[in-house]
Scaffold this motif. Structure first.
Motif, short mmCIF file in Angstrom:
data_model
loop_
_atom_site.label_atom_id
_atom_site.label_comp_id
_atom_site.label_asym_id
_atom_site.label_seq_id
_atom_site.Cartn_x
_atom_site.Cartn_y
_atom_site.Cartn_z
N LYS A 120 18.51 -0.07 -0.38
CA LYS A 120 18.06 1.27 -0.75
C LYS A 120 16.83 1.67 0.05
O LYS A 120 15.74 1.15 -0.13
CB LYS A 120 17.75 1.33 -2.25
CG LYS A 120 17.49 2.74 -2.74
CD LYS A 120 17.34 2.76 -4.25
CE LYS A 120 17.14 4.16 -4.78
NZ LYS A 120 17.03 4.20 -6.25
N ALA B 167 24.10 5.81 -4.70
CA ALA B 167 22.80 5.13 -4.57
C ALA B 167 23.05 3.79 -3.91
O ALA B 167 24.01 3.07 -4.26
CB ALA B 167 22.14 4.96 -5.93
N PRO C 180 14.44 5.07 1.81
CA PRO C 180 13.83 6.29 1.25
C PRO C 180 14.89 7.35 0.96
O PRO C 180 15.98 7.32 1.52
CB PRO C 180 12.88 6.74 2.36
CG PRO C 180 13.38 6.10 3.61
CD PRO C 180 14.00 4.81 3.19
N ASN C 181 14.52 8.26 0.07
CA ASN C 181 15.49 9.28 -0.34
C ASN C 181 15.78 10.30 0.73
O ASN C 181 16.70 11.09 0.61
CB ASN C 181 15.02 9.99 -1.62
CG ASN C 181 15.21 9.10 -2.84
OD1 ASN C 181 15.91 8.10 -2.79
ND2 ASN C 181 14.56 9.46 -3.92
N ARG C 182 14.95 10.34 1.76
CA ARG C 182 15.21 11.24 2.88
C ARG C 182 14.65 10.60 4.14
O ARG C 182 13.74 9.79 4.09
CB ARG C 182 14.59 12.62 2.66
CG ARG C 182 13.10 12.62 2.44
CD ARG C 182 12.59 14.02 2.17
NE ARG C 182 12.82 14.89 3.32
CZ ARG C 182 12.43 16.16 3.34
NH1 ARG C 182 11.83 16.71 2.31
NH2 ARG C 182 12.64 16.91 4.41
N SER D 134 25.72 13.96 2.29
CA SER D 134 24.51 13.63 3.06
C SER D 134 24.87 12.95 4.38
O SER D 134 25.85 12.20 4.46
CB SER D 134 23.61 12.70 2.24
OG SER D 134 23.22 13.29 1.02
N LYS E 255 27.64 11.73 -6.08
CA LYS E 255 26.30 11.16 -5.92
C LYS E 255 26.37 9.64 -5.82
O LYS E 255 27.02 8.98 -6.62
CB LYS E 255 25.40 11.56 -7.09
CG LYS E 255 23.95 11.14 -6.90
CD LYS E 255 23.06 11.66 -8.03
CE LYS E 255 21.62 11.28 -7.78
NZ LYS E 255 20.72 11.76 -8.86
N THR F 30 19.59 5.15 4.51
CA THR F 30 18.76 6.34 4.31
C THR F 30 19.65 7.58 4.39
O THR F 30 20.39 7.71 5.35
CB THR F 30 17.65 6.43 5.38
OG1 THR F 30 16.86 5.23 5.32
CG2 THR F 30 16.75 7.63 5.13
N PRO F 31 19.61 8.46 3.38
CA PRO F 31 18.86 8.40 2.12
C PRO F 31 19.35 7.28 1.21
O PRO F 31 20.54 7.00 1.14
CB PRO F 31 19.13 9.76 1.49
CG PRO F 31 19.67 10.63 2.58
CD PRO F 31 20.38 9.71 3.52
N GLY F 32 18.39 6.65 0.49
CA GLY F 32 18.75 5.59 -0.44
C GLY F 32 19.56 6.11 -1.60
O GLY F 32 20.39 5.39 -2.16
N GLU F 33 19.32 7.35 -1.99
CA GLU F 33 20.13 8.06 -2.99
C GLU F 33 20.44 9.43 -2.42
O GLU F 33 19.60 10.04 -1.76
CB GLU F 33 19.38 8.22 -4.32
CG GLU F 33 19.10 6.93 -5.04
CD GLU F 33 18.42 7.18 -6.38
OE1 GLU F 33 18.39 8.35 -6.82
OE2 GLU F 33 17.93 6.21 -6.98
N GLY F 34 21.65 9.91 -2.66
CA GLY F 34 21.97 11.22 -2.12
C GLY F 34 23.33 11.71 -2.54
O GLY F 34 24.06 11.05 -3.30
#
Length: 243
Positions: free
Chosen positions: A147, A141, A149-151, A40, A139, A32-36
């Motif tokens: 993966k 992922a 949550p995104n935040r 991050s 960036k 977490t985040p799963g993407e960032g």
């Protein structure tokens, strides 16, 4: 020749002692985040607890530009470790920081591995893994089940905000003839119980000022009367002698 052989054996033994024994993966990591962005702050959650014979853990990152043995991203610690369920682990720095430390640009796929270890022997008792992929230098992922949550979820409080309401007020009428004025008392609304009359202080200064005025007027009248009486008496005496 014999000396060279002994040196090779000693060196090999030191390498074996320094490198922790590997164990098979026992679960995965949810990132977490799963993407960032590469800057991050990353949190990872293990899918289960560490084995009972592990008393610490650490994590490293392998991929393009990282050291051959892996970049340590979580130092050897037992903070938050659980043997009964998954637990949270936080990267010490951002991925951007690790890229800067190694003078590289992040690209491609990176493996993150968390090792549950015996802190004395450094033997791995089990591993949790995840994969990160950089589509660009800034960036990433997480792949597959890794993966998250995104935040990071935010905790909210259900407690109502503190009230700043002012209690109702009511005016208490003055009692007739008491020289008092209405005084407002807080919290004495229609259902607030019996009211209390608070008489206002009397104007003592005004009474004190009026007393000298009355005395002066009385003295003035008395003085004028005495003068008139004296003049009348004198006139009578003169008339009496003139006869």
């Amino acid at each position: 020749m014999r000396l060279r052989t002994e040196l090779l054996l000693v060196t090999g033994g030191l390498v074996l002692f320094a490198a922790p024994a590997q164990a098979a993966p026992i679960g995965g990591l949810v990132v977490t985040p799963g993407e960032g962005q590469d800057a991050s702050s990353i949190r990872m959650h293990t899918s289960a607890g560490c084995p009972a014979d592990a008393d610490a853990y650490y994590a490293n990152l392998r991929g393009k530009g990282m050291p051959a043995a892996g970049q340590v991203v979580v130092a050897n610690t037992d903070v938050g470790m659980s043997h009964t369920g998954g637990f949270d682990v936080f990267l010490a720095q951002t991925l951007k920081d690790y890229a800067k430390d190694n003078g590289t640009t992040l690209s491609g796929t990176y493996d993150v591995t968390l090792y549950c270890i015996d802190s004395f022997s450094q033997e791995s008792k089990g591993e949790f893994t995840a994969e990160l992929k950089f589509e660009s230098a800034v960036k990433y992922a997480a792949l597959g089940a890794a993966k998250g949550p995104n935040r990071a979820p935010e905790t909210t409080s259900s407690a109502p905000p503190p009230s700043h309401a002012v209690p109702p007020t009511s005016a208490v009428p003055a009692q007739p003839g008491a020289g008092s004025t209405p005084v407002t008392l807080p919290g004495s609304g229609s259902s607030g119980g019996p009211t209390t009359s608070a008489p206002a202080p009397e104007n003592v200064g005004a009474k004190a000022e009026s007393s000298p005025t009355l005395i002066g007027a009385f003295a003035l009248v008395a003085g004028v009367g005495l003068v008139v009486a004296a003049v009348a008496l004198a006139a009578w005496v003169v008339r009496r002698r003139a006869r």
